[in-house]
Scaffold this active site. Structure first.
Site, PDB file in Angstrom:
ATOM      1  N   PHE A  73      50.649  11.806  70.187  1.00  0.00           N
ATOM      2  CA  PHE A  73      51.800  11.110  70.929  1.00  0.00           C
ATOM      3  C   PHE A  73      52.560  12.120  71.640  1.00  0.00           C
ATOM      4  CE2 PHE A  73      51.636   8.055  67.418  1.00  0.00           C
ATOM      5  CZ  PHE A  73      51.623   6.992  68.118  1.00  0.00           C
ATOM      6  N   ASP A  74      52.910  11.980  73.096  1.00  0.00           N
ATOM      7  CA  ASP A  74      53.918  12.613  73.648  1.00  0.00           C
ATOM      8  C   ASP A  74      55.201  12.239  73.016  1.00  0.00           C
ATOM      9  OD1 ASP A  74      55.324  14.123  75.913  1.00  0.00           O
ATOM     10  OD2 ASP A  74      55.963  11.878  76.524  1.00  0.00           O
ATOM     11  N   LEU A  75      56.153  12.875  73.253  1.00  0.00           N
ATOM     12  CA  LEU A  75      57.581  12.628  72.634  1.00  0.00           C
ATOM     13  C   LEU A  75      58.584  11.884  73.354  1.00  0.00           C
ATOM     14  CD1 LEU A  75      59.008  12.923  69.935  1.00  0.00           C
ATOM     15  CD2 LEU A  75      60.052  14.798  70.788  1.00  0.00           C
ATOM     16  N   ASP A  76      59.007  12.719  74.797  1.00  0.00           N
ATOM     17  CA  ASP A  76      60.164  12.166  75.623  1.00  0.00           C
ATOM     18  C   ASP A  76      59.624  11.102  76.477  1.00  0.00           C
ATOM     19  OD1 ASP A  76      62.332  14.219  75.311  1.00  0.00           O
ATOM     20  OD2 ASP A  76      60.631  15.660  75.718  1.00  0.00           O
TER      21      ASP A  76
ATOM     22  N   ASP B 190      53.498   9.006  78.617  1.00  0.00           N
ATOM     23  CA  ASP B 190      54.257   8.027  79.710  1.00  0.00           C
ATOM     24  C   ASP B 190      54.050   8.855  81.217  1.00  0.00           C
ATOM     25  OD1 ASP B 190      55.935  10.330  78.808  1.00  0.00           O
ATOM     26  OD2 ASP B 190      57.375   9.347  79.879  1.00  0.00           O
TER      27      ASP B 190
END
Length: 211
Positions: free
Chosen positions: A8-11, A163
């Site tokens: 996963f990306d975070l932001d 995202d």
């Protein structure tokens, strides 16, 4: 081949840091360039390493601007950060089903850990690769490969959820299936140009996708 690992990306993917990032940039632009910069303009650089954006925009003031930006984030972190709907429930469900979970983020380690702890997510992730861990960043595949080494996983058994185009391209460059979240702050037509393998509108969709 069955999916075993989820990066996963975070932001903007797990955590809603949009307002924190936007206000941090607006404060920094005003202080050093005396400019009012629109939210839309700031969003265009989402996913990019902070130093790259700051160096491009602030030139000789870049070092001071980075410190100012980071100080604003530290002081306003808990007030402005949110978690996207259904994220915690989705992460817990994926973890309970035995998937190995990792984070690949352009955020610094301290603030990434702070955000994950703030929302009770830290214990679900076996690998957390941040901007402090490598000098080679997304869209290069290096941080994704680093996470897979820690998870003991293979690209063909992995999906990468993000995202921005930096996440999609990092996944593609690593030979990993890419997933874009429908709640990205970027305009839908912009992110779809990079042809991710999947688009999801909820964490429930992600749980169904990996089964």
């Amino acid at each position: 081949m069955a999916i075993k690992n989820i990066l996963f990306d975070l932001d903007g993917t797990l955590l809603d840091t949009n307002e924190l990032i936007i206000q941090s940039f607006q404060y920094t632009y005003k202080k050093y360039l005396n400019k009012q910069v629109s939210r839309e303009e700031i969003i265009k650089s989402f996913g990019e390493i902070l130093k790259v954006t700051i160096n491009r925009k602030f030139s000789e003031n870049s070092e001071k601007a980075i410190k100012t930006y980071r100080r604003f984030q530290i002081d306003n972190f808990d007030k402005l950060i949110r978690i996207h709907d259904g994220v915690k429930e989705g992460v817990k469900e994926l973890y309970s089903q035995g998937y190995k979970l990792g984070i690949v983020t352009s955020r610094l380690n301290n603030s990434a850990i702070r955000g994950l702890k703030h929302f009770g997510l830290i214990d679900y992730f076996e690998s957390i690769i941040t901007a402090d861990d490598t000098e080679i960043h997304k869209p290069d595949p290096t941080p994704a490969f680093m996470a897979l080494r820690e998870l003991g996983g293979k690209p063909e058994e992995t999906i990468f959820v993000g995202d921005t185009q930096f996440d999609v391209l990092c996944a593609k460059n690593a030979g990993i299936e890419s997933v874009v979240v429908g709640w990205s702050a970027l305009p839908r037509d912009v992110i779809l140009k990079y042809e991710s393998d999947h688009v999801i509108e909820s964490m429930e969709e992600l749980v169904s996708l990996v089964k």
